[in-house]
Design a protein around this motif. Structure first.
Motif, short mmCIF file in Angstrom:
data_model
loop_
_atom_site.label_atom_id
_atom_site.label_comp_id
_atom_site.label_asym_id
_atom_site.label_seq_id
_atom_site.Cartn_x
_atom_site.Cartn_y
_atom_site.Cartn_z
N PHE A 1 0.82 -1.14 -0.01
CA PHE A 1 0.04 -0.11 -0.12
C PHE A 1 0.66 0.93 0.52
CE2 PHE A 1 -0.30 0.99 4.69
CZ PHE A 1 0.62 0.14 5.42
N SER A 2 0.78 2.56 -0.12
CA SER A 2 1.27 3.65 -0.05
C SER A 2 1.72 4.33 1.06
CB SER A 2 0.18 4.71 -0.93
OG SER A 2 0.63 5.72 -1.11
N ARG A 3 2.82 4.77 0.61
CA ARG A 3 3.57 5.71 2.36
C ARG A 3 2.52 6.79 2.25
NH1 ARG A 3 9.86 6.25 1.62
NH2 ARG A 3 9.12 7.98 0.44
N ALA B 1 5.07 5.86 13.13
CA ALA B 1 4.37 5.17 12.30
C ALA B 1 5.67 4.60 11.14
CB ALA B 1 3.46 5.41 10.89
N LYS B 2 6.06 3.87 10.73
CA LYS B 2 7.23 3.12 9.78
C LYS B 2 6.70 2.26 9.39
CE LYS B 2 10.23 4.39 13.10
NZ LYS B 2 11.22 6.07 13.05
N ALA B 3 7.45 2.04 8.27
CA ALA B 3 7.31 1.14 6.78
C ALA B 3 8.27 -0.03 7.33
CB ALA B 3 7.52 1.79 5.16
N MET B 4 8.20 -0.85 6.76
CA MET B 4 8.27 -2.01 6.90
C MET B 4 8.52 -3.07 5.23
SD MET B 4 10.22 -5.06 8.43
CE MET B 4 9.54 -4.84 10.41
N TYR B 5 9.46 -3.80 4.61
CA TYR B 5 9.19 -4.17 3.59
C TYR B 5 9.60 -5.35 3.52
CZ TYR B 5 9.86 0.93 1.83
OH TYR B 5 10.11 2.26 1.40
N GLY C 1 7.95 3.76 -2.63
CA GLY C 1 6.53 4.59 -1.98
C GLY C 1 6.05 3.35 -2.32
N SER C 2 6.06 2.09 -1.77
CA SER C 2 4.87 0.80 -1.71
C SER C 2 5.19 0.04 -0.84
CB SER C 2 4.78 0.30 -2.92
OG SER C 2 3.92 0.55 -4.37
N GLY D 1 -9.58 4.71 6.53
CA GLY D 1 -10.21 3.08 6.26
C GLY D 1 -11.32 4.31 4.87
N LYS D 2 -11.56 5.06 4.98
CA LYS D 2 -12.32 5.60 3.81
C LYS D 2 -11.31 4.90 2.27
CE LYS D 2 -11.96 10.40 3.83
NZ LYS D 2 -10.78 10.20 5.33
N ASN D 3 -9.95 5.14 2.22
CA ASN D 3 -9.34 4.71 1.20
C ASN D 3 -9.40 3.50 0.53
OD1 ASN D 3 -8.20 7.62 0.74
ND2 ASN D 3 -7.70 7.29 2.51
N GLU D 4 -10.48 2.46 1.66
CA GLU D 4 -9.60 1.36 1.72
C GLU D 4 -8.41 0.21 0.60
OE1 GLU D 4 -13.39 0.37 -0.86
OE2 GLU D 4 -14.71 0.91 0.53
N ASP D 5 -7.62 1.35 1.40
CA ASP D 5 -6.40 0.43 0.20
C ASP D 5 -5.91 0.26 1.79
OD1 ASP D 5 -5.38 3.07 1.24
OD2 ASP D 5 -4.32 3.29 -0.86
N VAL D 6 -6.23 0.02 2.48
CA VAL D 6 -5.29 0.15 3.99
C VAL D 6 -6.30 -0.56 4.68
CG1 VAL D 6 -5.72 2.20 4.71
CG2 VAL D 6 -4.00 0.37 5.22
N LYS D 7 -5.75 -2.06 5.59
CA LYS D 7 -6.33 -2.70 6.76
C LYS D 7 -5.59 -2.19 8.04
CE LYS D 7 -7.34 -7.50 6.84
NZ LYS D 7 -7.79 -8.45 6.28
N ILE D 8 -6.38 -1.69 8.51
CA ILE D 8 -5.88 -1.74 10.53
C ILE D 8 -6.07 -3.05 11.77
CG2 ILE D 8 -6.46 0.64 12.30
CD1 ILE D 8 -6.72 1.46 9.18
#
Lengths: 235, 393
Positions: free
Chosen positions: B81-83, B98-102, B216-217, B243-250
């Motif tokens: 999902f988008s960074r 909020a950290k990113a992991m690949y 970025g992904s 949540g409204k973006n529907e491209d990420v689950k929390i």
């Protein structure tokens, strides 16, 4: 009702009237017993003899509550077995002692454990008393030194004596025996029946014994003869 | 109570005497039940190891709330999902960071055997470790170097000589996607069913071995919550914001662990296969115990008929059979419990999977063993009907 009461009231221990019995059903139905009438009093030793297939054993199993009565009346110790349910029949067996042609001892139990099984079926006898009585009766049949032997390590005569001890340990009012000497040689056969006679007299038991063995007829108080399902007094 | 004790003293332990009189038969029966128990223990052990090993990496993540793509299925099958979502998350009150992991699977050349094997690569910004593994925290400086990676000491495969060299302070070089990389240190996490081992490095090094991936992904967003805030409330706030973006689950951290476990339990056939294995062990046990009990009843029919003639009812004889069933279950369980402990150790050494005995599993298998013997006993009692006392004369 105790045996003495039965004697005093003059009531027979076994009272059979107009008893018929059939094997099979439909076309294969075959009558085995015809109009049997027999009274046996307390303390009596009765030997029933006759050719094989004449119905002796069938009559014995009916008296012992191992088969259900079909027609006629059969009273044992004052109880009418012809009206008894299967559960009552099982219950009635407890007051009898059985001696079979084959000893029927349990191979995994020692002599004394086998005898003890004859007491365990009676409720409310404490464990210590069961052990004591079992040992005592084994002494009485001359096996005091074999109490912890397994049946496999006993001779035929010894096994049959353990079976007698098991049948008599609970002081049964009736002892039913089917060919108890058939598997024994002359001397041990003689020993076994004399032992039965002695113990039965001591405990005031009634004995009904089926046999072919003419050598033991002399211990009987009365001999009855069965032929083709008909009963007659001894010859 | 006293009456009961007296009754027990009165009763001849016929079942036990019958069983112990035939030593050979008893031994066969015990080994049969032990065999069934070992089968069940091994299947359950592997099943549990599967769930444990596949959530081990998830459980090592540092974060109170985890963001993933709704398309992600499990650790080996992660979508991106988008960074930007992480930057948006940092604006939500209560979010500390909020950290990113690949995350990705990659084929590397085993430095020892020179064969290609699949390993799981993780990348994150090396300022701070996102994995709760001390050895990684201590070696953050190593992974800041270009093309330097840390490798899992618990990996499955032939790595012994390589580990020994690294322990001596040497640096091992190998290839990923025709690019030379260096293993500069080790940590211990352990293999899973999904991946034989884990490589950890910085986000930059990660992207070098995955040239088609973009910075970025991201695959995972790990959010720490500021102290004083309820995690569930922050998660709710994140949901309403992103949540409204529907491209990420929390997901909260425990939900994230459950998400991974649920995949292996439901979506993969492996959970079903192991349950089937347990069922087969159970059926084998039922058949063995039934064989033993019915042979025993058959060989004692004459004695049982005698007991019936003496006035013992059917209930008494049923009691003897069930007594035997319980004794067999208990005796068979002893070796059936001890042998798997050794086998677990062997399997652990061979596969690096976390296989170990648990009390709840022991109780579960004991219960199954008792039920197994009871069922066999119930079938074997059918033979009792043929013990007719009238045939005794």
């Amino acid at each position: 009702m105790k045996n003495s009461e039965l004697v005093s009231t003059g009531l027979p221990v076994i009272d059979i009237q107009n008893l018929d019995y059939y094997f099979g059903s439909g076309y294969l139905k075959k009558q085995i017993l015809f109009n049997i009438n027999l009274k046996i009093n307390a303390g009596e030793i009765v030997i029933m003899t006759g050719p094989s297939g004449s119905g002796k054993t069938t009559l014995l199993t009916l008296v012992g509550g191992l088969r259900s009565v079909q027609s006629g009346s059969l009273k044992v110790l004052g109880k009418d077995l012809s009206k008894a349910s299967l559960k009552q029949l099982t219950q009635s067996r407890i007051s009898n002692g059985y001696i079979f042609q084959s000893h029927g001892l349990h191979g995994s139990l020692t002599a004394v454990q086998n005898v003890r099984m004859g007491l365990e079926v009676h409720p409310r006898i404490p464990a210590s008393e069961m052990m004591l009585r079992s040992r005592q009766i084994l002494e009485a049949v001359g096996l005091g030194d074999r109490v912890n032997y397994y049946p496999d390590n006993l001779s035929g005569g010894q096994k049959q004596r353990v079976a007698i001890a098991r049948a008599l340990v609970s002081d049964p009012k009736i002892v039913l025996a089917d060919e108890p000497t058939a598997a024994l040689d002359k001397q041990s056969g003689r020993d076994v029946v004399e032992l039965m006679q002695k113990l039965a007299k001591e405990h005031n038991s009634t004995i009904l014994l089926v046999t072919h063995d003419h050598r033991i007829l002399d211990i009987a108080d009365r001999i009855i003869y069965m032929e083709d399902g008909h009963l007659s007094a001894g010859r | 109570m006293r009456g009961l004790i007296e009754e027990i003293q009165r009763r001849t332990p016929l079942g036990w005497l019958q069983l112990s009189h035939h030593r050979g038969r008893l031994l066969v029966a015990i080994s049969g039940i032990a065999f069934a128990d070992v089968l069940m223990f091994m299947q359950l052990g592997f099943q549990n190891a599967l769930y444990d090993s596949n959530t081990r990496l998830n459980r090592a993540m540092i974060g109170d709330i985890v963001l993933i793509s709704p398309q992600s299925k499990n650790m080996q099958n992660m979508s991106t999902f988008s960074r930007r979502r992480l930057l948006q998350a940092e604006d939500v009150p209560g979010v500390k960071s909020a950290k990113a992991m690949y995350v990705g699977l990659v084929a590397w050349k085993n430095p020892q055997t020179q064969r290609k094997t699949s390993v799981q690569a993780l990348g994150f910004s090396p300022e701070q470790s996102l994995l709760n593994v001390p050895a990684i925290k201590n070696q953050l400086d190593t992974i800041k170097l270009p093309d330097y990676f840390l490798f899992d000491r618990g990996a499955r495969g032939e790595y012994k000589q390589m580990f020994a060299k690294i322990d001596q302070g040497k640096i091992i070089s190998t290839e990923i996607e025709k690019r030379t990389i260096h293993v500069g240190g080790l940590f211990k996490l352990g293999a899973s069913f999904g991946a034989d081992g884990i490589l950890v490095s910085s986000d930059e090094n990660f992207l070098r071995i995955f040239p088609r991936r973009q910075a970025g992904s991201v695959n995972l967003g790990l959010i720490s919550v500021e102290s004083g805030y309820e995690i569930s409330q922050v998660a709710a706030a994140l949901k309403s914001r992103l949540g409204k973006n529907e491209d990420v689950k929390i997901l909260t951290f425990p939900e994230y662990i459950k998400f991974e476990e649920a995949y292996w339990k439901k979506e993969s056939p492996i959970g079903f296969i192991f349950s089937l294995g347990v069922a087969m062990g159970f059926v084998v046990g039922v058949i063995i115990v039934y064989q033993v009990l019915s042979t025993d009843v058959n060989s004692h029919l004459k004695e049982y008929a005698t007991f019936k003639a003496m006035g013992y009812n059917n209930m008494y004889l049923l009691g003897v059979i069930f007594e035997e069933a319980i004794i067999l279950a208990t005796l068979g369980f002893v070796p059936g419990f001890i042998i798997p402990m050794g086998l677990y150790q062997m399997a652990k050494n061979a596969t690096n999977l976390p296989i170990y005995m648990t009390l709840s599993r022991a109780i579960f298998v004991l219960t199954l063993t008792l039920i197994m013997c009871m069922i066999s006993g119930a079938i074997a009692t059918g033979k009792l009907q043929s013990a007719d006392p009238a045939d005794m004369f």
